[in-house]
Motif scaffolding. Structure first.
Motif, mmCIF file in Angstrom:
data_model
loop_
_atom_site.group_PDB
_atom_site.id
_atom_site.type_symbol
_atom_site.label_atom_id
_atom_site.label_comp_id
_atom_site.label_asym_id
_atom_site.label_seq_id
_atom_site.Cartn_x
_atom_site.Cartn_y
_atom_site.Cartn_z
ATOM 1 N N GLN A 131 0.783 -1.406 0.050
ATOM 2 C CA GLN A 131 -0.096 -0.039 -0.154
ATOM 3 C C GLN A 131 0.980 1.265 0.018
ATOM 4 O O GLN A 131 0.653 2.355 -0.797
ATOM 5 C CB GLN A 131 -0.945 0.131 1.177
ATOM 6 N N ALA A 132 2.027 1.371 0.792
ATOM 7 C CA ALA A 132 2.830 2.480 0.840
ATOM 8 C C ALA A 132 3.667 2.762 -0.350
ATOM 9 O O ALA A 132 3.628 3.838 -1.036
ATOM 10 C CB ALA A 132 3.927 2.277 2.048
ATOM 11 N N LYS A 133 3.921 1.545 -0.879
ATOM 12 C CA LYS A 133 4.788 1.679 -2.595
ATOM 13 C C LYS A 133 3.740 2.203 -3.346
ATOM 14 O O LYS A 133 4.139 2.941 -4.244
ATOM 15 C CB LYS A 133 5.269 0.076 -2.616
ATOM 16 N N ALA A 134 2.394 1.939 -3.247
ATOM 17 C CA ALA A 134 1.453 2.229 -4.289
ATOM 18 C C ALA A 134 1.115 3.662 -4.026
ATOM 19 O O ALA A 134 0.298 4.286 -4.962
ATOM 20 C CB ALA A 134 0.538 1.371 -4.316
ATOM 21 N N GLY A 135 1.564 4.127 -3.012
ATOM 22 C CA GLY A 135 0.845 5.456 -2.771
ATOM 23 C C GLY A 135 -0.620 5.672 -2.153
ATOM 24 O O GLY A 135 -1.272 6.733 -2.497
ATOM 25 N N THR A 136 -1.175 4.571 -1.641
ATOM 26 C CA THR A 136 -2.429 4.323 -1.245
ATOM 27 C C THR A 136 -2.826 4.649 0.250
ATOM 28 O O THR A 136 -3.825 4.611 0.843
ATOM 29 C CB THR A 136 -3.261 3.462 -1.818
ATOM 30 N N VAL A 137 -1.678 4.884 0.825
ATOM 31 C CA VAL A 137 -1.903 4.812 2.474
ATOM 32 C C VAL A 137 -2.411 6.435 2.657
ATOM 33 O O VAL A 137 -2.029 7.405 2.336
ATOM 34 C CB VAL A 137 -0.287 4.849 3.254
ATOM 35 N N ASP A 138 -3.571 6.323 3.465
ATOM 36 C CA ASP A 138 -4.346 7.617 3.692
ATOM 37 C C ASP A 138 -4.879 7.583 5.064
ATOM 38 O O ASP A 138 -4.623 6.604 5.833
ATOM 39 C CB ASP A 138 -5.242 7.876 2.720
ATOM 40 N N GLN A 139 -5.663 8.584 5.615
ATOM 41 C CA GLN A 139 -6.111 8.690 6.671
ATOM 42 C C GLN A 139 -7.162 7.596 7.336
ATOM 43 O O GLN A 139 -7.145 7.383 8.530
ATOM 44 C CB GLN A 139 -6.878 10.174 7.128
ATOM 45 N N SER A 190 -26.071 -7.103 4.001
ATOM 46 C CA SER A 190 -25.055 -6.074 3.915
ATOM 47 C C SER A 190 -23.859 -6.872 3.315
ATOM 48 O O SER A 190 -23.696 -8.011 3.331
ATOM 49 C CB SER A 190 -24.516 -5.807 5.595
ATOM 50 N N PRO A 191 -23.297 -5.900 2.541
ATOM 51 C CA PRO A 191 -21.972 -6.494 1.660
ATOM 52 C C PRO A 191 -20.698 -6.816 2.574
ATOM 53 O O PRO A 191 -20.885 -5.934 3.290
ATOM 54 C CB PRO A 191 -21.705 -5.451 0.498
ATOM 55 N N LEU A 192 -20.037 -7.561 2.310
ATOM 56 C CA LEU A 192 -18.699 -7.939 3.112
ATOM 57 C C LEU A 192 -17.686 -6.991 2.470
ATOM 58 O O LEU A 192 -17.445 -6.814 1.294
ATOM 59 C CB LEU A 192 -18.019 -9.340 2.961
ATOM 60 N N SER A 193 -17.167 -6.203 3.361
ATOM 61 C CA SER A 193 -16.069 -5.235 2.846
ATOM 62 C C SER A 193 -14.677 -5.311 3.841
ATOM 63 O O SER A 193 -15.038 -5.579 5.077
ATOM 64 C CB SER A 193 -16.660 -3.851 2.658
ATOM 65 N N PHE A 194 -13.642 -5.048 3.322
ATOM 66 C CA PHE A 194 -12.501 -5.145 3.945
ATOM 67 C C PHE A 194 -12.081 -3.674 4.524
ATOM 68 O O PHE A 194 -12.547 -2.582 4.071
ATOM 69 C CB PHE A 194 -11.314 -5.662 3.042
ATOM 70 N N VAL A 195 -11.458 -3.639 5.716
ATOM 71 C CA VAL A 195 -10.717 -2.626 6.329
ATOM 72 C C VAL A 195 -9.412 -2.738 6.457
ATOM 73 O O VAL A 195 -8.837 -3.852 6.755
ATOM 74 C CB VAL A 195 -11.438 -2.253 7.706
ATOM 75 N N HIS A 196 -8.433 -1.700 6.287
ATOM 76 C CA HIS A 196 -7.193 -1.826 6.537
ATOM 77 C C HIS A 196 -6.684 -0.829 7.668
ATOM 78 O O HIS A 196 -7.209 0.253 7.658
ATOM 79 C CB HIS A 196 -6.437 -1.364 5.305
ATOM 80 N N THR A 197 -5.978 -1.423 8.571
ATOM 81 C CA THR A 197 -5.822 -0.493 9.779
ATOM 82 C C THR A 197 -4.240 -0.552 10.532
ATOM 83 O O THR A 197 -3.780 -1.649 10.230
ATOM 84 C CB THR A 197 -6.683 -0.988 11.069
ATOM 85 N N PHE A 198 -3.481 0.533 10.418
ATOM 86 C CA PHE A 198 -2.156 0.489 10.601
ATOM 87 C C PHE A 198 -1.805 -0.068 12.087
ATOM 88 O O PHE A 198 -2.629 0.171 12.943
ATOM 89 C CB PHE A 198 -1.732 2.038 10.516
#
Length: 239
Positions: A131-139, A190-198
């Motif tokens: 994610q960091a290499k792709a530049g997609t890390v955000d708040q 409800s759709p199943l969805s993912f979360v990314h957490t640092f």
């Protein structure tokens, strides 16, 4: 005074800078610069012994800080460690490090066994690197159900346990990971969805490879059987 100890006013400014990132939209591009991904920080035993030796310490707290550059360069994400007593009072100075680790690939493969399964640790580290290499890390990756992440806490005995197997001096590595998990599944519709957490992973090693200005590059450290520990008490809620 050691360069790894910062005054309270500087700590407050770093923390303030980081908290302000909650309201920014777009990626946090300071985690990946010049083709390198920031993967963690290394703390020398010579500094950490003063943290761990403080009388009355019960909790080691890690807080996220952002040090703004004076020459127009990108800000530097930092970890700051300090100790608190049973009444949650700060009883140590604020410790940071200039040894920031960077990797050009996701080749870090620690071998010990600890209270965190090795496969899971590798997955979290790989998620972070991609994610960091792709530049997609955000708040959004720094948000938990209690609010915007400011750091993690954990009992001092867990910190000690990671170092307890060594007969001599060791360095403390705190690496970045990205947890990937499902959001709350409320109804059948409800759709199943993912979360990314640092998240952070702690382990210790008998040797660290340093570079210029304290940077530590891609070569793997020599890791003993200290184990590795996921820091799972987020601030908030445990600030």
């Amino acid at each position: 005074m050691s360069h790894s100890v910062i005054p309270a006013v500087e700590f407050d400014q770093w923390v303030y800078n980081w908290k302000n990132k909650e309201h920014e939209t777009g990626p946090y591009d300071f985690f990946a610069q010049k083709g390198r991904v920031q993967t963690g920080m290394i703390f020398a035993f010579d500094e950490m012994r003063y943290l761990l030796s403080a009388t009355g310490i019960v909790t080691v707290k890690i807080r996220f800080g952002l040090r703004e550059s004076e020459d127009g360069q990108a800000p530097q994400f930092n970890l700051v460690l300090f100790g608190a007593d049973m009444d949650n009072q700060v009883i140590t100075p604020y410790f940071t490090s200039s040894a920031v680790t960077y990797h050009d690939s996701d080749s870090t493969k620690p071998q010990p066994e600890g209270n965190l399964p090795q496969a899971l640790m590798r997955e979290w580290q790989k998620n972070w690197h991609e994610q960091a290499k792709a530049g997609t890390v955000d708040q959004e990756m720094f948000k938990v159900r209690y609010g915007f992440l400011q750091g993690y806490n954990y009992p001092v005995n867990e910190f000690m346990a990671a170092l307890g197997t060594f007969k001599g001096v060791s360095t403390i590595h705190i690496t970045y990971g990205l947890h990937k998990y499902y959001t709350l599944y409320e109804t059948a519709e409800s759709p199943l969805s993912f979360v990314h957490t640092f998240g952070l992973v702690l382990y210790a090693s008998t040797k660290a490879i340093g570079g210029p200005d304290g940077d530590v590059g891609a070569p793997n450290p020599i890791i003993d059987d200290s184990g590795y520990y996921d820091l799972t008490a987020p601030c908030p809620q445990t600030c």
